[in-house]
Motif scaffolding. Sequence first.
Motif, PDB file in Angstrom:
ATOM      1  N   ALA A  47      77.301  56.668  53.401  1.00 18.82           N
ATOM      2  CA  ALA A  47      77.743  56.508  52.006  1.00 18.82           C
ATOM      3  C   ALA A  47      77.333  55.120  51.526  1.00 18.82           C
ATOM      4  CB  ALA A  47      79.255  56.659  51.922  1.00 18.82           C
ATOM      5  N   LYS A  48      77.056  55.028  50.230  1.00 18.75           N
ATOM      6  CA  LYS A  48      76.732  53.694  49.708  1.00 18.75           C
ATOM      7  C   LYS A  48      78.027  53.098  49.163  1.00 18.75           C
ATOM      8  CE  LYS A  48      72.810  51.422  47.529  1.00 18.75           C
ATOM      9  NZ  LYS A  48      72.369  50.703  48.734  1.00 18.75           N
ATOM     10  N   CYS A  49      78.789  52.518  50.079  1.00 18.96           N
ATOM     11  CA  CYS A  49      80.083  51.957  49.678  1.00 18.96           C
ATOM     12  C   CYS A  49      80.109  50.474  50.068  1.00 18.96           C
ATOM     13  CB  CYS A  49      81.236  52.707  50.348  1.00 18.96           C
ATOM     14  SG  CYS A  49      81.276  52.603  52.128  1.00 18.96           S
ATOM     15  N   ASN A  86      80.536  49.064  53.770  1.00 20.05           N
ATOM     16  CA  ASN A  86      79.428  48.976  54.729  1.00 20.05           C
ATOM     17  C   ASN A  86      78.731  47.628  54.637  1.00 20.05           C
ATOM     18  OD1 ASN A  86      79.862  51.607  55.480  1.00 20.05           O
ATOM     19  ND2 ASN A  86      78.256  52.440  54.175  1.00 20.05           N
ATOM     20  N   TYR A  87      78.649  47.129  53.420  1.00 18.96           N
ATOM     21  CA  TYR A  87      77.941  45.871  53.205  1.00 18.96           C
ATOM     22  C   TYR A  87      78.834  44.708  53.634  1.00 18.96           C
ATOM     23  CZ  TYR A  87      74.578  48.939  51.171  1.00 18.96           C
ATOM     24  OH  TYR A  87      73.655  49.940  51.029  1.00 18.96           O
ATOM     25  N   ALA A  88      80.145  44.846  53.399  1.00 15.33           N
ATOM     26  CA  ALA A  88      81.085  43.828  53.889  1.00 15.33           C
ATOM     27  C   ALA A  88      80.985  43.744  55.413  1.00 15.33           C
ATOM     28  CB  ALA A  88      82.509  44.180  53.453  1.00 15.33           C
ATOM     29  N   GLY A 107      70.743  45.036  57.167  1.00 15.29           N
ATOM     30  CA  GLY A 107      71.960  44.790  56.397  1.00 15.29           C
ATOM     31  C   GLY A 107      71.981  45.520  55.064  1.00 15.29           C
ATOM     32  N   GLY A 108      70.852  45.608  54.388  1.00 13.59           N
ATOM     33  CA  GLY A 108      70.854  46.246  53.066  1.00 13.59           C
ATOM     34  C   GLY A 108      69.622  47.079  52.803  1.00 13.59           C
ATOM     35  N   MET A 109      68.954  47.537  53.836  1.00  6.54           N
ATOM     36  CA  MET A 109      67.736  48.327  53.633  1.00  6.54           C
ATOM     37  C   MET A 109      67.350  49.102  54.889  1.00  6.54           C
ATOM     38  SD  MET A 109      65.715  44.801  52.875  1.00  6.54           S
ATOM     39  CE  MET A 109      67.115  44.254  51.924  1.00  6.54           C
ATOM     40  N   CYS A 132      62.568  48.577  53.686  1.00 11.81           N
ATOM     41  CA  CYS A 132      62.364  49.225  52.387  1.00 11.81           C
ATOM     42  C   CYS A 132      63.697  49.565  51.749  1.00 11.81           C
ATOM     43  CB  CYS A 132      61.504  50.476  52.545  1.00 11.81           C
ATOM     44  SG  CYS A 132      62.274  51.779  53.485  1.00 11.81           S
ATOM     45  N   GLY A 133      63.696  49.500  50.427  1.00  9.78           N
ATOM     46  CA  GLY A 133      64.890  49.821  49.648  1.00  9.78           C
ATOM     47  C   GLY A 133      64.549  49.615  48.186  1.00  9.78           C
ATOM     48  N   THR A 134      65.441  50.018  47.305  1.00  8.17           N
ATOM     49  CA  THR A 134      65.166  49.847  45.881  1.00  8.17           C
ATOM     50  C   THR A 134      64.969  48.372  45.566  1.00  8.17           C
ATOM     51  OG1 THR A 134      66.411  51.808  45.354  1.00  8.17           O
ATOM     52  CG2 THR A 134      66.095  50.241  43.563  1.00  8.17           C
ATOM     53  N   ALA A 135      65.871  47.548  46.075  1.00  8.52           N
ATOM     54  CA  ALA A 135      65.799  46.122  45.759  1.00  8.52           C
ATOM     55  C   ALA A 135      64.589  45.474  46.433  1.00  8.52           C
ATOM     56  CB  ALA A 135      67.087  45.433  46.189  1.00  8.52           C
ATOM     57  N   ALA A 136      64.384  45.771  47.695  1.00  6.93           N
ATOM     58  CA  ALA A 136      63.330  45.095  48.471  1.00  6.93           C
ATOM     59  C   ALA A 136      61.965  45.762  48.314  1.00  6.93           C
ATOM     60  CB  ALA A 136      63.715  45.071  49.942  1.00  6.93           C
ATOM     61  N   ILE A 162      82.233  52.749  45.525  1.00  6.26           N
ATOM     62  CA  ILE A 162      80.852  53.143  45.858  1.00  6.26           C
ATOM     63  C   ILE A 162      79.902  52.553  44.816  1.00  6.26           C
ATOM     64  CG2 ILE A 162      81.476  55.288  47.033  1.00  6.26           C
ATOM     65  CD1 ILE A 162      80.674  56.766  44.420  1.00  6.26           C
ATOM     66  N   PHE A 163      78.622  52.493  45.168  1.00  3.04           N
ATOM     67  CA  PHE A 163      77.654  52.007  44.174  1.00  3.04           C
ATOM     68  C   PHE A 163      76.289  52.622  44.403  1.00  3.04           C
ATOM     69  CE2 PHE A 163      75.090  48.924  46.591  1.00  3.04           C
ATOM     70  CZ  PHE A 163      75.879  48.684  47.701  1.00  3.04           C
ATOM     71  N   GLU A 164      75.391  52.370  43.472  1.00  2.00           N
ATOM     72  CA  GLU A 164      73.995  52.790  43.579  1.00  2.00           C
ATOM     73  C   GLU A 164      73.105  51.627  43.179  1.00  2.00           C
ATOM     74  OE1 GLU A 164      72.048  55.157  44.674  1.00  2.00           O
ATOM     75  OE2 GLU A 164      73.770  56.106  45.576  1.00  2.00           O
ATOM     76  N   GLY A 165      71.832  51.719  43.460  1.00  2.00           N
ATOM     77  CA  GLY A 165      70.868  50.713  43.023  1.00  2.00           C
ATOM     78  C   GLY A 165      69.624  51.431  42.542  1.00  2.00           C
ATOM     79  N   MET A 166      69.201  51.134  41.331  1.00  2.00           N
ATOM     80  CA  MET A 166      68.027  51.787  40.747  1.00  2.00           C
ATOM     81  C   MET A 166      67.292  50.736  39.915  1.00  2.00           C
ATOM     82  SD  MET A 166      70.407  54.785  39.342  1.00  2.00           S
ATOM     83  CE  MET A 166      69.125  55.918  38.912  1.00  2.00           C
ATOM     84  N   LEU A 220      69.389  48.350  37.949  1.00  2.00           N
ATOM     85  CA  LEU A 220      70.570  49.026  37.406  1.00  2.00           C
ATOM     86  C   LEU A 220      71.566  49.225  38.535  1.00  2.00           C
ATOM     87  CD1 LEU A 220      68.651  51.722  35.303  1.00  2.00           C
ATOM     88  CD2 LEU A 220      69.639  49.572  34.486  1.00  2.00           C
ATOM     89  N   ARG A 221      72.775  48.818  38.316  1.00  2.00           N
ATOM     90  CA  ARG A 221      73.796  48.910  39.357  1.00  2.00           C
ATOM     91  C   ARG A 221      74.988  49.737  38.846  1.00  2.00           C
ATOM     92  NH1 ARG A 221      75.494  46.209  43.962  1.00  2.00           N
ATOM     93  NH2 ARG A 221      73.367  46.626  44.609  1.00  2.00           N
ATOM     94  N   PRO A 222      74.969  51.054  39.066  1.00  2.00           N
ATOM     95  CA  PRO A 222      76.143  51.871  38.760  1.00  2.00           C
ATOM     96  C   PRO A 222      77.158  51.747  39.892  1.00  2.00           C
ATOM     97  CG  PRO A 222      74.098  53.181  38.947  1.00  2.00           C
ATOM     98  CD  PRO A 222      73.847  51.856  39.564  1.00  2.00           C
TER      99      PRO A 222
HETATM  100  C1  COI Z   1      69.222  48.437  46.905  1.00  2.00           C
HETATM  101  O1  COI Z   1      68.125  48.382  47.470  1.00  2.00           O
HETATM  102  O2  COI Z   1      69.350  48.843  45.742  1.00  2.00           O
HETATM  103  C2  COI Z   1      70.413  48.035  47.609  1.00  2.00           C
HETATM  104  O3  COI Z   1      71.425  48.609  47.376  1.00  2.00           O
HETATM  105  C3  COI Z   1      70.296  46.938  48.576  1.00  2.00           C
HETATM  106  C4  COI Z   1      71.188  45.781  48.354  1.00  2.00           C
HETATM  107  C5  COI Z   1      70.848  44.925  47.200  1.00  2.00           C
HETATM  108  C6  COI Z   1      72.630  46.115  48.494  1.00  2.00           C
END
Ligand code: COI
Length: 368
Positions: free
Chosen positions: A205-207, A210-212, A244-246, A311-315, A77-81, A147-149
């Motif tokens: 879940a953020k695993c 899902n992204y694969a 795909g990621g948001m 929308c998402g942390t990264a985007a 699993i992971f997170e994005g902050m 930050l990627r835990p």
């Molecule tokens: C995020 O917005 O932090 C994400 O997890 C999206 C992606 C980079 C996987």
Amino acid sequence: MSQSPSLAFEVTERPDRLAEAERNVILANPGFGQKFSDHMALAVWRKGEGWGDARITAYGPLQLEPSAAVLHYAQEIFEGMKAYKHADGSVWTFRPEANAARFARSAHRLALPAMEEEDFLESLRALVKTDLDWVPDSTTGEASLYLRPFMFASEAFLGVRPAAEVTYCLIASPAGSYFSGGLKPVSLWISEHYSRAGIGGTGAAKCGGNYAASLAAQIEAGEHGCDQSVFLDSVEQKYIEELGGMNVFLVYKDGRIVTPELTGSILEGVTRSSILELAKELDLTPEERRISLEEWRTGAESGEITEAFACGTAAVVTPVGRLVWTDGEVRTGPEGEGGEVATKIRESLLDIQTGRAEDTRGWLTRLV
Ligand code: COI
């Protein structure tokens, strides 16, 4: 009430930190997810013992046995902050307790051990303090330290069962815009062959899995000249779920902003829920409900839907320009920089995160 951390991340500083001049070149144009700070946080959980071996050490390759369970069964699993450096040099992160709570929910779904919120926060504080020079100045624009835990089954064992040894790791990467072209509207490909997640599966879940599962559709999107794919529900292939990621929002001309309701197969984005809360003070009416693809297509055609954004942390908030499918496409927002509403939401959110506006909701947590 917040507890004291039970883990102390002991710091061993590397003697060969990247030289300031080289770091500044990276910080001036960070892109997304390509360069990493000098250190990382690590901790190990062992069945019967709990979490231990917490440390900050040089960023570098991890040693894993080829039989490590994560390489076979994807128990991960992971997170994005993001960490933002404010004008006075203090460093803050946005709603980390929401990420800690989701990390715990994801851990539960993937049969991984829970990590206490305070230990999760302590790892962020310890790494950001050690690599403070890697946090870009956030007083203008959207630069931050991403930050990627993450947590994965590191036990060397091929039986299918929850791992008895799990590694937690936190890495940090200076970040600018997620999409390589900078902030400009992205195009979306409707995935008609692939689902991202199904009922009772791991979609919420953020695993990594899902992204694969999103990547084959991402390839299709690229083949059709699009930046991301839109996934539909796996039962009727009729309702939009997420990209795909948001997450995704549609903007209606009467001031409603509508996002797919949480069905168990959609990720509950922290940015998504923050936008739903911010909407009212921006004179918008938030709605969470099922949205059919047909509603999006016809609404965009008729002008009822004036904008769409990811929308998402990264985007953060990224406008959507075109929605594309096998035999057609429709514009779903203005050309150029993106729509007025997406821009307004993006600016409000970034202003809070970067300290340019007052944080009236207590969304920010100081790290350093
Ligand atoms: C995020 O917005 O932090 C994400 O997890 C999206 C992606 C980079 C996987």
